[in-house]
Scaffold this active site. Structure first.
Site, short mmCIF file in Angstrom:
data_model
loop_
_atom_site.label_atom_id
_atom_site.label_comp_id
_atom_site.label_asym_id
_atom_site.label_seq_id
_atom_site.Cartn_x
_atom_site.Cartn_y
_atom_site.Cartn_z
N TYR A 142 0.86 -1.19 0.00
CA TYR A 142 0.00 0.00 0.00
C TYR A 142 0.89 1.23 0.00
CZ TYR A 142 -3.38 3.47 1.66
OH TYR A 142 -4.18 4.58 1.80
N ASP A 242 9.54 3.15 -0.87
CA ASP A 242 8.51 3.75 -0.03
C ASP A 242 8.85 3.43 1.43
OD1 ASP A 242 6.33 4.54 1.42
OD2 ASP A 242 4.84 3.47 0.21
N LYS A 270 5.58 9.55 8.68
CA LYS A 270 5.40 8.98 10.01
C LYS A 270 6.46 9.46 11.01
CE LYS A 270 2.78 5.00 8.29
NZ LYS A 270 1.43 5.32 8.77
#
Length: 430
Positions: A142, A242, A270
């Site tokens: 994802y 990613d 994050k």
């Protein structure tokens, strides 16, 4: 009804599904989401003032623990001078310099406000740089909710969508757009070699989670990564790591520092924001120079480089850079996994565990999975029961079998012992 139920019922009247990110709705595991009122260290408290040990830590960012006093103080100081300017600040330069120092593959970077923005922008940049349209992603990974990436996507998409067909995993995504996205099985070297043999000259980029965390924790093989780097270099395609989830979470230099891979572009988020909405993408100066205002690839954001978020990020990066931080975090996470595994073995429950840095995965299976297909064959029903048995005892796990878990530096031995004790009770009831 309890306070959580009352809040959930109220939320569903004005927010679709009652939540602002789908997995929070507890649809896979059933039951009522916990509405959080406060958090500190490794804990949070819900609307009924019940304390939980948090094992998702805001899905990764809270690596220094909730409401870390040093981060809170940095945020307070920044907030006193205003929340946003829409103009450059010295703090933006400082955090960019620090990240470029910690992640050597990043020569220049651009800040954005979310991981989705980072991956979306990195792909646009890769297409602009190469003049090609095709991108490759891997099944179960994802990369945010940009249209071209919602094909056989992981995380919430595995919980809510039919991902069995090579078609959009979400409504509202045109098939015409998705035709530019090729989806390959994670860890499948033969499939990777075959697609580059047939279409290598058309592939703008390959985007990958270097440790997949959106179909639970799945690690790539060394040979798979080596082949990926060789093929992208050989065919002039951009390799995008990613690391929104893994950056500063699995190691100070991210997954790439553990794997010995130098990607062309890296996406971060994050941890770099310390829990604030902040992300970035960066890489080779040659590629980054294609961005406006230097080049013709446009990207912009009013809140990009937000000064309060930058302050939280700078202090968090300072904390994680301290001597012994990752050794301690890694050791505690491994200790937790070992304890859970032993508790499952004592109860004769098929159970496998894995971890890297402060990121972990557990699976109701005899072996750790290596692909999306293997993850789907684990015992999801056993996970659902285990989730609620742990929740009842005050341990908050990700409410989906398709999510990795996260620890923080605040998860000390006493906290781990409490989690393992709860697991022993839960396994006996499965």
């Amino acid at each position: 009804m309890g306070k959580n139920e009352i809040l959930f019922e109220r939320a569903q009247k004005v927010i679709p599904g009652g939540v602002n990110s789908p997995v929070r709705a507890f649809r896979q595991v059933g039951g009522t989401p916990r509405f959080v009122t406060k958090a500190r260290g490794p804990y949070f408290w819900d609307a009924e003032d019940k304390r939980y040990i948090d094992l998702i830590m805001s899905w990764g960012p809270m690596i220094a623990g909730h409401a870390n006093p040093e981060v809170v103080e940095a945020v307070k100081r920044a907030a006193e001078t205003s929340f946003s300017y829409g103009a450059p600040t010295e703090g933006e330069i400082e955090i960019a310099e620090r990240i470029c120092q910690l992640v050597p593959s990043i020569e220049q970077m651009r800040m954005v406000s979310s991981g989705t923005e980072a991956t979306m922008s990195a792909l646009r940049l890769a297409r602009g740089y190469t003049g090609r349209d095709l991108i490759i992603k891997f099944e179960g990974c994802y990369h945010g909710h940009a249209d071209s990436l919602l094909v056989k996507a992981g995380s919430g998409l595995l919980t809510f969508a039919d991902s069995t067909q090579n078609a959009p995993s979400s409504g509202g995504v045109p098939q015409d757009l998705v035709k530019h996205t090729l989806v390959l099985p994670y860890n499948d070297i033969a499939a990777l070699e075959e697609v580059f043999k047939k279409q290598g000259s058309q592939i703008a980029a390959v985007i990958i989670e270097p440790f997949a965390g959106n179909m639970n924790l799945i690690k790539p093989s060394t040979e798979f990564l080596k082949t990926l780097r060789q093929l992208t270099s050989q065919h002039g395609s951009v390799l995008i790591y990613d690391e929104v989830m893994t950056g500063f979470r699995v190691a100070l230099g991210g997954a790439q520092s553990l794997q010995g891979i130098t990607p062309d572009l890296t996406c971060l988020g994050k941890v770099m924001g310390g829990g604030m909405p902040m992300a970035a993408f960066g890489g080779k100066k040659e590629i980054m120079s294609k961005l406006a205002p230097l080049g013709n690839v446009y990207q912009a954001g009013t809140l990009s480089g937000n000064p309060v978020a930058v302050a939280a990020g700078l202090k968090t990066l300072e904390i994680v850079s301290r001597e012994g931080f990752y050794e301690c975090l890694t050791g505690q996470t491994e200790k937790l996994m070992l304890g859970l595994k032993q508790a499952a073995d004592e109860a004769n429950i098929p159970f496998a565990v894995d971890s890297v840095g402060g990121m972990f995965g557990f699976y109701f299976a005899y072996q750790v999975p290596t692909s999306f297909e293997e993850v789907t064959k684990t015992d999801i029903e056993a996970f659902k029961k285990f989730f609620h048995l742990m929740l009842d005892q005050g341990v908050y796990l990700a409410p989906s079998a398709y999510e990795a878990g996260f620890t923080s530096i605040a998860h000390d031995n006493a906290v781990l012992e409490e989690i393992i004790a709860a697991a022993k009770v839960a396994f006996k009831q499965l």
